[in-house]
Enzyme design. Structure first.
Site, PDB file in Angstrom:
ATOM      1  N   GLU A 169     -19.571 -36.115  -9.195  1.00 37.21           N
ATOM      2  CA  GLU A 169     -20.890 -35.507  -9.375  1.00 37.21           C
ATOM      3  C   GLU A 169     -21.476 -35.026  -8.051  1.00 37.21           C
ATOM      4  OE1 GLU A 169     -23.271 -37.735 -12.904  1.00 37.21           O
ATOM      5  OE2 GLU A 169     -22.722 -39.032 -11.250  1.00 37.21           O
TER       6      GLU A 169
ATOM      7  N   GLU B  94     -16.991 -45.520 -12.990  1.00 36.28           N
ATOM      8  CA  GLU B  94     -18.317 -45.111 -12.507  1.00 36.28           C
ATOM      9  C   GLU B  94     -18.245 -44.620 -11.057  1.00 36.28           C
ATOM     10  OE1 GLU B  94     -21.015 -44.335 -13.747  1.00 36.28           O
ATOM     11  OE2 GLU B  94     -22.525 -44.562 -12.190  1.00 36.28           O
TER      12      GLU B  94
ATOM     13  N   ARG C  18     -34.188 -31.724 -14.110  1.00 37.18           N
ATOM     14  CA  ARG C  18     -33.728 -31.406 -15.462  1.00 37.18           C
ATOM     15  C   ARG C  18     -32.908 -30.113 -15.520  1.00 37.18           C
ATOM     16  NH1 ARG C  18     -36.550 -34.222 -19.318  1.00 37.18           N
ATOM     17  NH2 ARG C  18     -36.005 -32.648 -20.856  1.00 37.18           N
TER      18      ARG C  18
ATOM     19  N   ASN D  38     -37.149 -25.286 -24.198  1.00 35.07           N
ATOM     20  CA  ASN D  38     -36.139 -26.265 -23.804  1.00 35.07           C
ATOM     21  C   ASN D  38     -35.399 -26.668 -25.072  1.00 35.07           C
ATOM     22  OD1 ASN D  38     -34.678 -28.449 -22.831  1.00 35.07           O
ATOM     23  ND2 ASN D  38     -36.413 -29.852 -22.909  1.00 35.07           N
ATOM     24  N   GLY D  39     -34.072 -26.483 -25.100  1.00 26.90           N
ATOM     25  CA  GLY D  39     -33.299 -26.826 -26.301  1.00 26.90           C
ATOM     26  C   GLY D  39     -32.373 -25.677 -26.663  1.00 26.90           C
TER      27      GLY D  39
ATOM     28  N   LYS E 210     -19.329 -40.925  -9.866  1.00 28.09           N
ATOM     29  CA  LYS E 210     -20.311 -40.674  -8.802  1.00 28.09           C
ATOM     30  C   LYS E 210     -19.747 -39.701  -7.783  1.00 28.09           C
ATOM     31  CE  LYS E 210     -23.310 -41.661 -10.152  1.00 28.09           C
ATOM     32  NZ  LYS E 210     -23.475 -42.221 -11.420  1.00 28.09           N
TER      33      LYS E 210
ATOM     34  N   LYS F 220     -30.185 -33.896 -15.253  1.00 28.46           N
ATOM     35  CA  LYS F 220     -30.390 -35.329 -15.445  1.00 28.46           C
ATOM     36  C   LYS F 220     -30.549 -35.677 -16.920  1.00 28.46           C
ATOM     37  CE  LYS F 220     -31.892 -39.371 -13.572  1.00 28.46           C
ATOM     38  NZ  LYS F 220     -30.535 -39.836 -13.344  1.00 28.46           N
TER      39      LYS F 220
ATOM     40  N   CYS G 287     -33.556 -28.481 -18.883  1.00 26.35           N
ATOM     41  CA  CYS G 287     -34.681 -27.556 -18.716  1.00 26.35           C
ATOM     42  C   CYS G 287     -35.972 -28.375 -18.635  1.00 26.35           C
ATOM     43  CB  CYS G 287     -34.840 -26.534 -19.836  1.00 26.35           C
ATOM     44  SG  CYS G 287     -33.438 -25.421 -19.963  1.00 26.35           S
TER      45      CYS G 287
ATOM     46  N   TRP H 199     -31.702 -24.999 -17.095  1.00 31.90           N
ATOM     47  CA  TRP H 199     -30.290 -25.379 -17.065  1.00 31.90           C
ATOM     48  C   TRP H 199     -29.634 -24.498 -18.118  1.00 31.90           C
ATOM     49  CZ3 TRP H 199     -26.437 -27.316 -20.261  1.00 31.90           C
ATOM     50  CH2 TRP H 199     -25.311 -27.830 -19.597  1.00 31.90           C
TER      51      TRP H 199
ATOM     52  N   HIS I  61       1.583 -45.828 -15.198  1.00 30.91           N
ATOM     53  CA  HIS I  61       1.964 -44.943 -16.311  1.00 30.91           C
ATOM     54  C   HIS I  61       1.534 -43.499 -16.061  1.00 30.91           C
ATOM     55  CE1 HIS I  61       3.268 -48.413 -18.518  1.00 30.91           C
ATOM     56  NE2 HIS I  61       2.091 -48.984 -18.290  1.00 30.91           N
TER      57      HIS I  61
HETATM   58  C1  G6P Z   1     -26.423 -36.794 -17.637  1.00 29.76           C
HETATM   59  C2  G6P Z   1     -26.817 -37.423 -16.319  1.00 29.76           C
HETATM   60  C3  G6P Z   1     -26.083 -38.741 -16.140  1.00 29.76           C
HETATM   61  C4  G6P Z   1     -26.334 -39.658 -17.326  1.00 29.76           C
HETATM   62  C5  G6P Z   1     -25.999 -38.982 -18.640  1.00 29.76           C
HETATM   63  C6  G6P Z   1     -26.497 -39.791 -19.828  1.00 29.76           C
HETATM   64  O1  G6P Z   1     -25.105 -36.390 -17.591  1.00 29.76           O
HETATM   65  O2  G6P Z   1     -26.539 -36.549 -15.244  1.00 29.76           O
HETATM   66  O3  G6P Z   1     -26.513 -39.359 -14.959  1.00 29.76           O
HETATM   67  O4  G6P Z   1     -25.574 -40.813 -17.186  1.00 29.76           O
HETATM   68  O5  G6P Z   1     -26.633 -37.699 -18.726  1.00 29.76           O
HETATM   69  O6  G6P Z   1     -27.889 -39.811 -19.801  1.00 29.76           O
HETATM   70  P1  G6P Z   1     -28.817 -40.938 -20.366  1.00 29.76           P
HETATM   71  O7  G6P Z   1     -30.211 -40.499 -19.992  1.00 29.76           O
HETATM   72  O8  G6P Z   1     -28.615 -40.948 -21.853  1.00 29.76           O
HETATM   73  O9  G6P Z   1     -28.443 -42.215 -19.750  1.00 29.76           O
END
Ligand code: G6P
Length: 611
Positions: A491, A484, A27, A99-100, A488, A606, A2, A73, A507
């Site tokens: 996402e 990773e 956000r 927010n929270g 990606k 994010k 948010c 969000w 396995h």
């Molecule tokens: C969210 C974001 C990711 C990020 C993760 C951890 O899921 O979409 O891209 O890696 O949070 O966030 P941070 O700010 O702690 O790296």
């Protein structure tokens, strides 16, 4: 999670709040809304992205010198117009953004329902707002006092901002656990979840701390604690440029940020190491070197992409420093009652510096006597402030929801920390130390070379964009890179993807391999090279489609694989910073080929400030 924005001053509030919401949309983007005071309290809200709210407001009289805005969000209640913020009190006088999460909202809501309040939304926010309204009514106190009383009862995390129809010259805001920055202009104030909506108006800011309440008028900022005592605001100078938060000609922030990596890696190394002199200086490490080199154990806590950076660091720290390392999901660590000793060092890795799980995990560890070292991108963020020491990653603002440049910068910082500790501890021969410094020094140029494959990867992406699933494999330092790469792709393209250690494939995941399944293998030359060639054979024997990342010139794998992407030659310890780049590009181009909004993928945010 948010985004909140607010303005009070002499200018028109609407354009400032709207622009701020667009900057904070990373956000959350389920719905958005704005409240203004224009001939009474006016609240406009709409499901969907900020552009949809903007469209709805075309032609409306939005004149107001005070305004609050929110981009959501969803946590409590599905994303729709009704649950969008701002919420209004039942008497229609107050509007609030939040927010929270208010964890005890259920109990508060029940009490208020018994008193006759009728709720318009499913949100926790509305429960808090009605609670504030109820306190005002029954205790006959002003809004500021009512907020203070309410917040003493609240369990959870919040930033709230309220406007009051009867007090058009005042905003009330409070924070616990979620971020709030106040920008100070001439007879005006700006409030936001981060500095990006503020930077074009002022570079003087105050970061509000937990349990602080702000009373904001055009020409006055009063900070108080929940005990009603005044606190002197600590005014800081922002070190952020507007260009850094704009797209600069790229179609998406994600692509811009992938392409920035040669520069961000360079910025991260600059001023800290000099390969010619053989020097490496990191203030946070140097000042605490005894604590670090004598640690019994390193525990790395993080979430998402930052957790993958932690996994790579596990290999690097153990190899160079010979200190045992554990890498923990912050969300598990915080609730697990982990065993922590005084000699433990906790590394908290976070781009935003605000991730709720990571923040609480280090708070718990700190209470038990651990030393906290933060590796954070956003300067002045909560994790940076709570850490005992730290190193910033200096990657600049990352706006694309999928993390890219922050990841490579985290790896660069973690590698330098490991090198420094190993040098001081005497676990690293000086020749290898010098070699690795040189390898780091050469990285920005190699990252630039890697980016030259962009067009080729775009073509590959077309070829594989219709896949239903994908498997990513790697070994050693490149195992976390496989994770990773899979993250990606998930996402950005919504293709189901799994990352696995290549040898572990037999396995389980090998059962998935058929002629439809793209298997992306990170097979650059390292100490596992012969082994991973065998894994490629195993996939080819089952007719899987192999896309291999290889060290430039590797003809053996080129002959076996369906497609290859060449990665510049590098020491295995720094190679992950290069091999992740084609995986970022592949995910990006597949997402674009599937017609998706790669900067704002569905359901994600994010900065995850809820647990
Ligand atoms: C969210 C974001 C990711 C990020 C993760 C951890 O899921 O979409 O891209 O890696 O949070 O966030 P941070 O700010 O702690 O790296």
């Amino acid at each position: 999670m948010c985004g909140i924005v607010a303005y009070i001053g002499q200018k028109e509030a609407y354009p400032i709040v709207l622009k701020g919401l667009k900057r904070l949309e990373y956000r959350g983007y389920d719905s958005s809304g704005i409240a203004l005071l224009n001939d009474g309290l006016k609240v406009y809200k709409r499901k969907g992205k900020v552009a949809e709210l903007e469209e709805m407001l075309i032609g409306k009289d939005l004149h107001s010198h005070i305004g609050i805005g929110h981009t959501r969000w969803a946590t409590h209640g599905e994303p729709n117009d009704r649950n969008a913020h701002p919420h209004t009190s039942s008497n229609g006088k107050l509007a609030m953004i939040h927010n929270g999460i208010i964890e005890n909202y259920g109990q508060i809501k029940q009490e208020l329902t018994k008193k006759g309040y009728v709720f318009k939304s499913d949100t926790d926010t509305e429960a808090l707002l009605y609670f504030i309204e109820d306190i005002q009514k029954h205790h006959k106190v002003n809004l500021e006092e009512a907020v203070r009383i309410a917040l003493r009862r609240v369990v959870g995390a919040y930033v709230i901002v309220l406007i009051d129809k009867d007090n058009p010259d005042t905003l009330i805001a409070a924070r616990k656990g979620s971020p709030l920055v106040i920008g100070i202009g001439k007879d005006e104030h700006f409030l936001a979840s981060d500095a990006s909506p503020i930077i074009e108006y002022t570079n003087k800011v105050v970061y509000v701390n937990d349990y602080e309440l702000a009373i904001i008028r055009p020409d006055e900022l009063i900070l108080k604690n929940l005990g009603n005592e005044k606190i002197t605001p600590h005014i800081q100078q922002l070190d952020l440029e507007l260009a850094a938060i704009e797209k600069g000609g790229y179609e998406h922030f994600m692509l811009k940020e992938i392409f920035e990596q040669p520069d961000t890696i360079f910025d991260c190394l600059r001023g800290r190491m000099d390969a010619k002199e053989g020097s490496l200086r990191m203030a946070g490490v140097d000042k605490n070197i005894e604590q670090l080199k004598n640690a019994n154990r390193f525990i790395i806590v993080a979430c998402g992409t930052s957790w993958h950076a932690g996994l790579v660091a596990e290999y690097i720290f153990e190899e160079l420093c010979r200190i045992p390392v554990e890498v923990e999901y912050a969300s598990e660590f915080r609730y697990r009652n982990p065993v922590i000793h005084k000699g433990d060092v906790i590394f908290a890795v976070s781009q935003s510096g605000e991730t709720a799980d990571t923040l609480v995990a280090i708070e718990r560890a700190k209470e038990q006597g651990a030393f906290i070292f933060g590796i954070v991108n956003v300067v002045g963020s909560s994790i940076a402030r709570i850490s005992d020491a730290g190193a910033y990653t200096h990657a600049g603002p990352e706006i694309g929801v999928a993390s890219t440049k922050a990841f490579t910068a985290q790896l660069a910082v973690l590698t330098m920390i490991a090198l420094k500790i190993a040098q001081e501890k005497g676990t690293l021969p000086s020749k290898r130390f010098m070699h690795l410094l040189n390898e780091l020094h050469d990285l920005p140029a190699k990252a630039q070379t890697m980016l030259e494959s962009n067009e080729y990867i775009e073509k590959l992406a077309q070829k594989y964009s219709a896949a239903r699933d994908a498997l990513y494999l790697g070994r050693g330092y490149n195992f976390p890179i496989a994770l990773e790469g899979a993250l990606k792709l998930k996402e950005i393209s919504y293709i189901h993807a799994e990352g696995y250690p290549a040898a572990e494939m037999k396995h389980g995941p090998i059962a998935l391999v058929d002629e439809q399944l793209p298997v992306i293998i990170v097979a650059t030359k390292d100490s596992y090279h012969e082994k991973i060639i065998s894994n490629i054979q195993e996939i080819k024997a089952r007719k899987g489609k192999v896309i291999a990342l290889i060290t430039a010139g590797d003809t053996i794998i080129t002959e076996m694989a369906d497609d290859v992407v060449e990665v510049p030659e590098a020491d295995e310890l720094v190679a992950p910073m290069l091999s992740v780049i084609p995986l970022q590009l592949l995910a990006y181009h597949i997402g674009v080929a599937r017609g998706l909004d790669v900067d704002k993928p569905r359901n994600l945010a994010k900065s995850v400030t809820v647990e």
